[in-house]
Design an enzyme around this catalytic site. Structure first.
Site, PDB file in Angstrom:
ATOM      1  CG  HIS A 394      -0.217   0.057   2.519  1.00 35.44           C
ATOM      2  ND1 HIS A 394       0.375  -1.030   3.086  1.00 35.44           N
ATOM      3  CD2 HIS A 394       0.008   1.090   3.360  1.00 35.44           C
ATOM      4  CE1 HIS A 394       0.933  -0.687   4.236  1.00 35.44           C
ATOM      5  NE2 HIS A 394       0.722   0.614   4.427  1.00 35.44           N
ATOM      6  CG  ASP A 396       1.805   4.664   4.709  1.00 27.16           C
ATOM      7  OD1 ASP A 396       1.184   3.591   4.563  1.00 27.16           O
ATOM      8  OD2 ASP A 396       2.842   4.757   5.388  1.00 27.16           O
ATOM      9  CG  HIS A 452       5.112   0.662   2.849  1.00 28.20           C
ATOM     10  ND1 HIS A 452       4.769   1.944   2.504  1.00 28.20           N
ATOM     11  CD2 HIS A 452       4.364   0.383   3.948  1.00 28.20           C
ATOM     12  CE1 HIS A 452       3.870   2.421   3.350  1.00 28.20           C
ATOM     13  NE2 HIS A 452       3.595   1.482   4.242  1.00 28.20           N
ATOM     14  NE  ARG A 462       6.697  -6.202  11.928  1.00 25.65           N
ATOM     15  CZ  ARG A 462       6.362  -5.014  11.484  1.00 25.65           C
ATOM     16  NH1 ARG A 462       5.306  -4.384  11.993  1.00 25.65           N
ATOM     17  NH2 ARG A 462       7.064  -4.427  10.539  1.00 25.65           N
TER      18      ARG A 462
HETATM   19  O1  LIG Z   1       4.607  -1.854  10.904  1.00 21.93           O
HETATM   20  C1  LIG Z   1       5.181  -1.645   9.835  1.00 21.93           C
HETATM   21  O2  LIG Z   1       6.338  -2.012   9.614  1.00 21.93           O
HETATM   22  C2  LIG Z   1       4.456  -0.916   8.718  1.00 21.93           C
HETATM   23  C3  LIG Z   1       3.088  -0.436   9.060  1.00 21.93           C
HETATM   24  C4  LIG Z   1       2.474   0.311   7.928  1.00 21.93           C
HETATM   25  O3  LIG Z   1       2.795   0.145   6.803  1.00 21.93           O
HETATM   26  C5  LIG Z   1       1.449   1.311   8.223  1.00 21.93           C
HETATM   27  O4  LIG Z   1       1.088   1.481   9.387  1.00 21.93           O
HETATM   28  O5  LIG Z   1       0.963   1.949   7.280  1.00 21.93           O
HETATM   29 FE   LIG Z   2       2.071   1.824   5.634  1.00 18.96          FE
END
Ligand SMILES: O=C(O)CCC(=O)C(=O)O
Ligand SMILES: [Fe+2]
Length: 483
Positions: A394, A396, A452, A462
């Site tokens: 996606h 952001d 990403h 995690r």
């Molecule tokens: O937690 C991550 O490494 C990425 C999270 C992410 O892509 C987001 O919150 O938009």
């Molecule tokens: Fe993200």
């Protein structure tokens, strides 16, 4: 932890269902919008006002903790502003983190719809950098499927042709040779010679079968390897878990995503890229802040995939929904979190903000914290709703609208606390991976220059915080306060 600090899951699920707010079932995490969404994102046309509508009633002696907005701090877009120093300027309406903001009415905010990688590719089809959405391995997988589909027939066909060529005596094998009766010497001679001919033919046939089998096996292996996921495209780890990076910055050309939004000169990205640093937040700080996440998330948790805790709005994943911790606990929230917890959160936010400003050559005071900013906890449990599928690629800026700069603070260690779960910047043929490490800050401009995804977590848990910044003061949110 006070008496109120018991897991929300401990409530009867039926009463929980009746009284929790249904917040679109989504996590703010990924392509999936959800909790407090920034103002109507200018560029996202299919935003939907998905939150709200459902009013919760009291649970036992607890007062109502819902609002038409869904109880997750959906506040008016106009807001107070947080600056680099954490001061608030001209608060126009109480924000989600303030007591008033938690209780006061708020209008539902349109939410960006979840976008998959292919959506992103459609969105950015005219942009050279971001066209590269479908990873090379996806193409490879498709090719492999096609090859595998026709390969067995091809192998059989080729083998038959080859056998036919190698079998000049083939007709003789259909029946005994026609020789005059009683000529037994001639018969024997002929039978002997046929046997001799047949031996090499059979050897050749066996050999061909082995080759056909080998080819099929190779194809199956290739197919399995190819469809094993897109992670095999990871070409480069830009930040290994084991290394302590002072600062690594990679500049990439900006996408046009920012053009669809109001520009704020001196802040809206003109220089785009990604950076990682391990020296801004100490591992001790990361551990402390992780405890805050653990405390909050222990009260709820999603049914699978990712669980979210947003200290600004109070949104917490519970089952397939979200609840608002602040409404639920009221003043008792202080039995769960302490002022020190919130102070640490603010300090960390500020350090991250300064880091981003420095890396991109902008003034920190021009950056505003924006929503959603939240803790995430991911484990290997199966996502129960499509919205919990955190691993989709996606952008952001597309997902959240107001984001201009995204940062992630990791609170646990890859391969020590969990497996899988690496962060991947997707670029065809040369994905760049960031391995989470407690205290590691990864930050990047939020446009499609930084498409990403997060790999699926395979084991362990995690923890991370997504901390987002906007250049638009109207989209700013306050730091959370414990009042
Ligand atoms: O937690 C991550 O490494 C990425 C999270 C992410 O892509 C987001 O919150 O938009
Ligand atoms: Fe993200």
């Amino acid at each position: 932890m006070g008496s109120h600090a018991r897991p929300l899951q401990g409530l009867k699920s039926s009463s929980l269902r009746n009284h929790t707010l249904l917040l679109t079932h989504t996590h703010p995490f990924l392509p999936l919008p959800s909790i407090p969404n920034p103002d109507p994102p200018l560029s996202v046309q299919d935003s939907q006002s998905a939150i709200g509508g459902e009013r919760a009633t009291a649970i036992g002696d607890r007062s109502s903790w819902s609002s038409p907005t869904g109880g997750c701090g959906l506040d008016s877009p106009t807001s107070s502003r947080s600056t680099a120093t954490g001061e608030r300027t001209t608060p126009q309406v109480p924000r989600g983190s303030s007591a008033k903001g938690r209780e006061g009415p708020a209008s539902p905010a349109p939410l960006p719809r979840h976008r998959s990688a292919s959506d992103c590719s459609r969105l950015t089809a005219s942009r050279p950098r971001t066209e590269r959405v479908a990873p090379a391995s996806l193409h490879r997988s498709r090719l492999a499927f096609a090859v595998a589909a026709i390969a067995p027939s091809l192998v059989v066909l080729v083998s038959r042709l080859a056998l036919r060529r190698l079998r000049p005596m083939a007709p003789q094998r259909r029946g005994p040779p026609r020789v005059p009766e009683g000529n037994s010497a001639a018969e024997r001679r002929h039978a002997n010679s046929t046997k001799k001919d047949r031996l090499p033919q059979e050897a050749q046939r066996t050999w061909l079968r082995i080759v056909a089998l080998g080819v099929s096996l190779a194809l199956v292996t290739f197919l399995l390897w190819s469809s094993a996921g897109i992670d095999d495209d990871v070409a480069e780890v830009v930040a290994h878990r084991g290394e302590v990076l002072e600062g690594r910055f990679i500049e990439v050309p900006c996408s046009e995503d920012y053009d669809g939004h109001r520009r704020f000169e001196g802040c809206t990205p003109r220089k785009c890229g990604r950076g990682v640093t391990d020296i801004v937040i100490t591992r001790e700080e990361a551990e402390q802040i992780r405890r805050i996440a653990e405390k909050g998330l222990s009260l709820g948790g999603s049914d699978g995939g990712a669980s979210i805790l947003d200290l600004h709005s109070g949104a917490l994943s519970v089952g397939k929904h979200f609840v608002n911790l602040y409404r639920y606990f009221g003043d008792k929230i202080q039995t769960i979190f302490s002022e020190e917890d919130f102070q640490l959160y603010r300090d960390i936010r500020q350090k991250v903000q300064l880091t981003i400003a420095e890396a991109f050559g902008i003034r920190a005071s021009l950056l505003y914290l924006t929503k959603p900013t939240f803790f995430s906890r991911i484990n290997s449990t199966e996502a129960q709703t499509a919205h919990d599928e955190y691993w989709h690629a996606h952008v952001d800026k597309v997902t959240y609208g107001s984001f201009d700069y995204t940062s992630l603070l990791y609170l646990s260690d890859y391969l020590e606390d969990f497996g899988g779960g690496r962060f991947v910047f997707m670029e065809e043929g040369s994905n760049k991976t960031v391995e989470p490490r407690a205290g590691r800050v990864s930050f990047f401009t939020s446009g499609s220059e930084n498409l990403h995804r997060v790999e699926k977590v395979l084991w362990g848990t995690r923890y991370a915080i997504t901390i987002a910044f906007t250049c638009n003061p109207d989209h700013g949110i306050e730091d959370p306060v414990l009042t």
